[in-house]
Design a protein around this motif. Structure first.
Motif, PDB file in Angstrom:
ATOM      1  N   THR A   3       0.838  -1.192   0.000  1.00 30.01           N
ATOM      2  CA  THR A   3       0.000   0.000   0.000  1.00 30.01           C
ATOM      3  C   THR A   3       0.876   1.246   0.000  1.00 30.01           C
ATOM      4  N   ALA A   4       0.271   2.369  -0.330  1.00 33.69           N
ATOM      5  CA  ALA A   4       0.996   3.638  -0.325  1.00 33.69           C
ATOM      6  C   ALA A   4       1.500   3.946   1.079  1.00 33.69           C
ATOM      7  N   GLU A   5       0.695   3.632   2.094  1.00 31.26           N
ATOM      8  CA  GLU A   5       1.112   3.894   3.477  1.00 31.26           C
ATOM      9  C   GLU A   5       2.326   3.042   3.856  1.00 31.26           C
ATOM     10  N   GLN A   6       2.321   1.761   3.465  1.00 33.70           N
ATOM     11  CA  GLN A   6       3.459   0.893   3.744  1.00 33.70           C
ATOM     12  C   GLN A   6       4.715   1.404   3.040  1.00 33.70           C
ATOM     13  N   HIS A   7       4.544   1.874   1.802  1.00 33.80           N
ATOM     14  CA  HIS A   7       5.680   2.401   1.041  1.00 33.80           C
ATOM     15  C   HIS A   7       6.225   3.658   1.707  1.00 33.80           C
ATOM     16  N   GLU A   8       5.336   4.515   2.210  1.00 32.02           N
ATOM     17  CA  GLU A   8       5.766   5.733   2.904  1.00 32.02           C
ATOM     18  C   GLU A   8       6.536   5.393   4.170  1.00 32.02           C
ATOM     19  N   VAL A  27      17.099   8.899  -1.654  1.00 28.64           N
ATOM     20  CA  VAL A  27      17.139   7.645  -2.404  1.00 28.64           C
ATOM     21  C   VAL A  27      15.771   7.344  -3.003  1.00 28.64           C
ATOM     22  N   ASP A  28      15.762   6.567  -4.071  1.00 25.43           N
ATOM     23  CA  ASP A  28      14.536   6.034  -4.661  1.00 25.43           C
ATOM     24  C   ASP A  28      14.393   4.611  -4.147  1.00 25.43           C
ATOM     25  N   ILE A  29      13.191   4.260  -3.713  1.00 27.02           N
ATOM     26  CA  ILE A  29      12.953   2.921  -3.188  1.00 27.02           C
ATOM     27  C   ILE A  29      11.841   2.266  -3.992  1.00 27.02           C
ATOM     28  N   THR A  30      12.140   1.070  -4.475  1.00 22.20           N
ATOM     29  CA  THR A  30      11.172   0.274  -5.214  1.00 22.20           C
ATOM     30  C   THR A  30      10.979  -1.025  -4.442  1.00 22.20           C
ATOM     31  N   VAL A  31       9.720  -1.441  -4.317  1.00 20.74           N
ATOM     32  CA  VAL A  31       9.408  -2.629  -3.521  1.00 20.74           C
ATOM     33  C   VAL A  31       8.496  -3.555  -4.311  1.00 20.74           C
ATOM     34  N   ASP A  32       8.760  -4.851  -4.204  1.00 21.22           N
ATOM     35  CA  ASP A  32       7.815  -5.849  -4.687  1.00 21.22           C
ATOM     36  C   ASP A  32       7.713  -6.946  -3.642  1.00 21.22           C
ATOM     37  N   ARG A  33       7.164  -8.087  -3.989  1.00 22.38           N
ATOM     38  CA  ARG A  33       6.950  -9.147  -2.995  1.00 22.38           C
ATOM     39  C   ARG A  33       8.252  -9.694  -2.425  1.00 22.38           C
ATOM     40  N   GLU A  34       9.320  -9.704  -3.206  1.00 22.12           N
ATOM     41  CA  GLU A  34      10.564 -10.324  -2.779  1.00 22.12           C
ATOM     42  C   GLU A  34      11.645  -9.353  -2.321  1.00 22.12           C
ATOM     43  N   GLU A  35      11.594  -8.103  -2.787  1.00 26.33           N
ATOM     44  CA  GLU A  35      12.798  -7.278  -2.702  1.00 26.33           C
ATOM     45  C   GLU A  35      12.492  -5.802  -2.491  1.00 26.33           C
ATOM     46  N   ILE A  36      13.403  -5.144  -1.778  1.00 26.82           N
ATOM     47  CA  ILE A  36      13.426  -3.688  -1.653  1.00 26.82           C
ATOM     48  C   ILE A  36      14.691  -3.235  -2.376  1.00 26.82           C
ATOM     49  N   THR A  37      14.546  -2.374  -3.359  1.00 26.51           N
ATOM     50  CA  THR A  37      15.703  -1.864  -4.078  1.00 26.51           C
ATOM     51  C   THR A  37      15.893  -0.397  -3.733  1.00 26.51           C
ATOM     52  N   VAL A  38      17.086  -0.065  -3.258  1.00 25.43           N
ATOM     53  CA  VAL A  38      17.432   1.292  -2.846  1.00 25.43           C
ATOM     54  C   VAL A  38      18.468   1.825  -3.839  1.00 25.43           C
ATOM     55  N   VAL A  39      18.112   2.918  -4.525  1.00 33.59           N
ATOM     56  CA  VAL A  39      19.025   3.530  -5.496  1.00 33.59           C
ATOM     57  C   VAL A  39      19.216   4.982  -5.098  1.00 33.59           C
ATOM     58  N   GLY A  40      20.475   5.358  -4.874  1.00 39.64           N
ATOM     59  CA  GLY A  40      20.770   6.717  -4.456  1.00 39.64           C
ATOM     60  C   GLY A  40      21.722   7.412  -5.412  1.00 39.64           C
ATOM     61  N   PRO A  41      21.680   8.742  -5.398  1.00 41.54           N
ATOM     62  CA  PRO A  41      22.566   9.503  -6.278  1.00 41.54           C
ATOM     63  C   PRO A  41      23.974   9.629  -5.706  1.00 41.54           C
ATOM     64  N   VAL A  42      24.967   9.522  -6.572  1.00 38.19           N
ATOM     65  CA  VAL A  42      26.358   9.795  -6.209  1.00 38.19           C
ATOM     66  C   VAL A  42      26.884  10.871  -7.142  1.00 38.19           C
ATOM     67  N   ARG A  85      13.540  -6.324   9.645  1.00 39.65           N
ATOM     68  CA  ARG A  85      12.339  -5.535   9.924  1.00 39.65           C
ATOM     69  C   ARG A  85      11.228  -5.760   8.902  1.00 39.65           C
ATOM     70  N   PHE A  86      11.574  -5.776   7.604  1.00 36.83           N
ATOM     71  CA  PHE A  86      10.573  -5.823   6.537  1.00 36.83           C
ATOM     72  C   PHE A  86      10.412  -7.199   5.891  1.00 36.83           C
ATOM     73  N   ARG A  87      11.271  -8.154   6.261  1.00 37.63           N
ATOM     74  CA  ARG A  87      11.185  -9.520   5.743  1.00 37.63           C
ATOM     75  C   ARG A  87      11.304  -9.599   4.219  1.00 37.63           C
ATOM     76  N   LYS A  88      12.168  -8.755   3.666  1.00 37.57           N
ATOM     77  CA  LYS A  88      12.455  -8.761   2.230  1.00 37.57           C
ATOM     78  C   LYS A  88      13.949  -8.533   2.044  1.00 37.57           C
ATOM     79  N   LYS A  89      14.505  -9.071   0.980  1.00 36.63           N
ATOM     80  CA  LYS A  89      15.902  -8.810   0.652  1.00 36.63           C
ATOM     81  C   LYS A  89      16.052  -7.344   0.251  1.00 36.63           C
ATOM     82  N   VAL A  90      17.216  -6.775   0.539  1.00 37.33           N
ATOM     83  CA  VAL A  90      17.505  -5.397   0.165  1.00 37.33           C
ATOM     84  C   VAL A  90      18.593  -5.412  -0.898  1.00 37.33           C
ATOM     85  N   SER A  91      18.346  -4.721  -1.984  1.00 36.25           N
ATOM     86  CA  SER A  91      19.308  -4.578  -3.070  1.00 36.25           C
ATOM     87  C   SER A  91      19.701  -3.116  -3.170  1.00 36.25           C
ATOM     88  N   TRP A  92      20.905  -2.864  -3.684  1.00 40.53           N
ATOM     89  CA  TRP A  92      21.443  -1.508  -3.737  1.00 40.53           C
ATOM     90  C   TRP A  92      21.841  -1.136  -5.156  1.00 40.53           C
TER      91      TRP A  92
END
Length: 173
Positions: A3-8, A27-42, A85-92
């Motif tokens: 949900t939008a609230e969970q994403h927030e 950072v930009d965060i994208t989430v699906d059933r398996e994974e949280i992807t965190v992409v940040g600017p350098v 905490r979120f029970r999903k893999k985190v990718s960077w």
């Protein structure tokens, strides 16, 4: 989908937990059933204005690799906490200029049943050298749809969010 609230909440947690100065901005965060992807600017490497495209690409590749190695321990620490905490893999990943590079990501198997005409599409892509296997051909097809259907998929996601919002206001909420 979440949900939008969970994403927030997820974005807020990462914003608060991210080590100071790790990225050059939010950072930009994208989430699906398996994974949280965190992409940040350098920061882009400083180069002369007249450098070739090849030199610019190599400099960006070097900056991405430097960031990956220098921040590995910090990112692992944050990922472990988030995974617990979120029970999903985190990718960077990082965004450097116009380039985006993912360091790690989940490659989740997806089972599907295809009829002969659909299998023939995949087999044609394999025979034509576009893909090495039916699996690769299916990935190619999904990427093609993703690239060409952004507007339609965006509208569909907005509609799904509206349905969730209306359901949340119902009698069972």
């Amino acid at each position: 989908m979440i949900t939008a609230e969970q994403h927030e909440k997820l974005r807020g947690w990462f914003a608060g937990r991210m080590p100071e100065g790790l990225f050059e901005g939010p950072v930009d965060i994208t989430v699906d059933r398996e994974e949280i992807t965190v992409v940040g600017p350098v920061a882009e490497p400083e180069l002369a204005k007249d450098v070739s495209d090849a030199e610019r690409a190599a400099a960006i590749e070097g900056r991405v690799q430097e960031f990956r190695e220098r921040t590995r321990e910090q990112r692992i620490e944050v990922a472990r906490e988030a995974e617990h905490r979120f029970r999903k893999k985190v990718s960077w990943g990082v965004r450097c200029g116009d380039e985006e590079a993912l360091f790690t990501h989940v490659s989740a198997p997806v089972m599907t049943r295809l009829r002969q005409p659909e299998r023939q599409v995949l087999d044609t892509l394999v025979a034509g050298g576009v893909a090495r296997s039916r699996s690769d051909a299916l990935v190619w097809c999904v990427r093609l749809v993703e690239r060409n259907a952004d507007d339609w998929l965006g509208e569909l996601r907005q509609s799904l969010e509206e349905v969730r919002r209306v359901r949340a206001q119902g009698p069972d909420a």
